[in-house]
Design a protein around this motif. Structure first.
Motif, PDB file in Angstrom:
ATOM      1  N   ASP A  38      54.123  25.023  18.911  1.00 46.91           N
ATOM      2  CA  ASP A  38      55.522  25.094  18.500  1.00 46.91           C
ATOM      3  C   ASP A  38      56.410  23.995  19.078  1.00 46.91           C
ATOM      4  N   THR A  39      55.795  22.924  19.541  1.00 46.00           N
ATOM      5  CA  THR A  39      56.626  21.752  19.848  1.00 46.00           C
ATOM      6  C   THR A  39      55.967  20.514  19.265  1.00 46.00           C
ATOM      7  N   GLU A  40      56.809  19.557  18.951  1.00 47.60           N
ATOM      8  CA  GLU A  40      56.339  18.280  18.403  1.00 47.60           C
ATOM      9  C   GLU A  40      55.379  17.611  19.392  1.00 47.60           C
ATOM     10  N   THR A  41      55.736  17.712  20.689  1.00 48.16           N
ATOM     11  CA  THR A  41      54.907  17.097  21.726  1.00 48.16           C
ATOM     12  C   THR A  41      53.494  17.673  21.705  1.00 48.16           C
ATOM     13  N   LYS A  43      52.022  19.125  19.238  1.00 51.01           N
ATOM     14  CA  LYS A  43      51.381  18.705  17.985  1.00 51.01           C
ATOM     15  C   LYS A  43      50.759  17.320  18.153  1.00 51.01           C
ATOM     16  N   GLU A  44      51.555  16.400  18.732  1.00 50.77           N
ATOM     17  CA  GLU A  44      51.051  15.032  18.933  1.00 50.77           C
ATOM     18  C   GLU A  44      49.867  15.019  19.897  1.00 50.77           C
ATOM     19  N   ASN A  45      50.015  15.778  21.002  1.00 48.63           N
ATOM     20  CA  ASN A  45      48.972  15.757  22.029  1.00 48.63           C
ATOM     21  C   ASN A  45      47.662  16.355  21.526  1.00 48.63           C
ATOM     22  N   TYR A  67      53.981  24.564  14.074  1.00 47.31           N
ATOM     23  CA  TYR A  67      53.052  23.654  13.407  1.00 47.31           C
ATOM     24  C   TYR A  67      51.677  24.300  13.383  1.00 47.31           C
TER      25      TYR A  67
ATOM     26  N   GLU B  83      64.088  18.043  16.979  1.00 48.95           N
ATOM     27  CA  GLU B  83      63.157  18.547  17.981  1.00 48.95           C
ATOM     28  C   GLU B  83      63.838  19.395  19.052  1.00 48.95           C
ATOM     29  N   ARG B  85      64.540  22.434  20.813  1.00 49.33           N
ATOM     30  CA  ARG B  85      63.849  23.729  20.822  1.00 49.33           C
ATOM     31  C   ARG B  85      64.351  24.559  21.993  1.00 49.33           C
ATOM     32  N   ARG B 223      57.851  10.855  25.202  1.00 47.07           N
ATOM     33  CA  ARG B 223      57.277  11.844  26.156  1.00 47.07           C
ATOM     34  C   ARG B 223      56.816  11.153  27.439  1.00 47.07           C
ATOM     35  N   ARG B 299      60.636  13.713  33.441  1.00 48.66           N
ATOM     36  CA  ARG B 299      60.229  14.490  32.267  1.00 48.66           C
ATOM     37  C   ARG B 299      60.920  15.860  32.245  1.00 48.66           C
TER      38      ARG B 299
END
Lengths: 74, 367
Positions: A38-41, A43-45, A67, B83, B85, B223, B299
């Motif tokens: 449920d995060t874009e990060t 999904k990418e990872n 996602y 993004e 969230r 990121r 981060r």
């Protein structure tokens, strides 16, 4: 779709989704795997990690903040 | 299917972001920030704690606009790319405690991972021990991660809850604008200022805020994470995030050469001490805490901007940790470690190991 081949990593932050995906990839070796995040990060990872193991992202569905990633290896 | 590819998440994207940080941080030093401290998330949060009077170390008191910019830049990026969230509820108290000890460890070394790299790029050999410690601490963290350590799932929350930390940052900016520093004065209104020392060194507000916001935006997209860089290398043999970190060091080194800010050596380095074992162990504690909390201090700020309330709480823990570090004499100074710094690092390790060993869970598959 067999339930065992779905990983629900929603709400988990990295590296958990990647760890879960790689562990499953190791045991499956090939076939199809669905990962929910449920995060874009995440999904990418997850996509990046799967591709590094020779799997392909076959499908990516985005619904709201979720996602569903389908990865495959023949 | 994937409609819009995030260019910043590509290999060249992360390298570019590392390079931009590597150029802008020494530039901020050139424009006024302390030596090898163009950007230091831990030091700057500590300075904020000082400006608010949470500790009274007179040489480190200033509301650092870079920190505000990091959060706001990330918020803008998150909204621009859909993004944002809002989320929280993944073991909040644990994240707070990890933040406290992360700060204590960082202040025994005198810097966060960003500053460790900037110190190295400025010629400070002591940073090598800090970076080795950082990697050692992260390595311990990966053992826990492999053993099933995790802090559980986050929950949905209100968008307004995701905004709270950014609003806190806006509040800090408002205080800084309302009560600006007055030359030679240690106080204006509710804020404390340093008349000498690192806290008295800074560029004009709008430069700090502007650079901070730009970096916050870029780091959210890419990121960028210094802890993740080493964690992913150790855990997955992935060098994606690491390539950004290497770019940071290389470009900071080159920029320092151009600005004549490169001074190789061990002794007499700015805001640093030469006790190698505590440079190593301080940063090892910080590295372990970052690994258990899932992100380096930078981060955590970027995730807080994206609406992550748990990351925000980690930052709050760091600010409170700075209070402990200076009120209790835990923080180091150029003279060496503080009178109670060593026991604090030992306690920090015990607490982190307690967290690592007791918080394990394997998630079953299926929906």
């Amino acid at each position: 779709m067999i339930m065992e081949k779905v990983i629900d990593a929603r709400g988990l932050s990295c590296p958990q989704p990647v760890l879960m995906t790689l562990n499953k990839i190791k045991s499956l070796k090939k076939g199809e795997l669905i990962i929910k995040v449920d995060t874009e990060t995440s999904k990418e990872n997850v996509s990046r990690a799967a591709e590094s193991q020779g799997w392909k992202v076959a499908d990516l569905i985005s619904e709201g903040s979720e996602y569903t990633i389908t990865i495959k290896k023949d | 299917m994937n409609s819009m590819k995030n260019v910043f998440a590509s290999r060249w994207g992360i390298i570019s972001v590392g390079a931009i940080i590597g150029i802008l941080a020494p530039l901020l030093q050139k424009l006024g920030n302390p030596g090898n401290m163009g950007i230091c998330v831990a030091c700057f949060e500590r300075d904020i704690a000082g400006a608010l009077g949470f500790h009274r170390a007179e040489v480190v008191q200033y509301i650092r606009p870079e920190i505000i910019g990091f959060v706001i830049g990330s918020l803008i990026a998150a909204y621009s790319f859909k993004e944002f969230r809002p989320r929280l509820g993944s073991a909040p108290i644990v994240r707070f405690v990890l933040g406290v000890f992360a700060m204590i460890g960082a202040l025994v070394f005198l810097g966060c991972p960003w500053r460790a790299m900037l110190r190295l790029a400025g010629g400070d050999g002591n940073a090598i021990f800090g970076l080795l410690g950082l990697i050692g601490g992260i390595w311990i963290g990966t053992l826990f991660l492999k053993g099933g350590y995790n802090l559980g799932r986050t929950q949905w929350t209100y968008a307004s809850a995701g905004w709270l930390f950014s609003l806190f940052m806006v509040g800090l900016l408002a205080l800084l604008v309302m009560f600006p520093p007055i030359k030679g004065e240690a106080r204006n209104g509710v804020l404390f200022y340093s008349t000498k020392g690192p806290g008295s060194m800074y560029p004009p507000l709008w430069i700090s805020l502007g650079v901070g916001t730009l970096l916050g935006f870029l780091a959210q997209r890419s990121r960028f994470c210094t802890m993740g860089a080493f964690r992913d290398l150790i855990l997955f043999r992935q060098i994606h995030l690491l390539s950004g970190v290497v770019a940071l060091i290389v470009f900071a080194f080159l920029t320092n050469l151009i600005f004549k800010q490169f001074h190789p050596g061990f002794s007499g380095q700015p805001v640093a001490h030469t006790i190698h074992i505590w440079n190593f162990l301080g940063m090892a504690l910080a590295g372990l805490a970052f690994a258990l909390a899932g992100g380096c201090p930078g981060r955590q700020l970027f995730m807080a901007g994206e609406g992550d309330g748990d990351a925000a709480l980690f930052v709050m823990g760091m600010i409170v940790g700075a209070g402990f570090a200076h009120n209790f004499g835990l923080a180091s100074s150029p003279k060496g470690v503080g009178p109670y710094g060593i026991p604090a690092v030992i306690i920090g390790f015990i607490v982190c190991l307690f967290i690592g060993f007791t918080m394990r869970r394997t998630y079953g598959e299926g929906v």
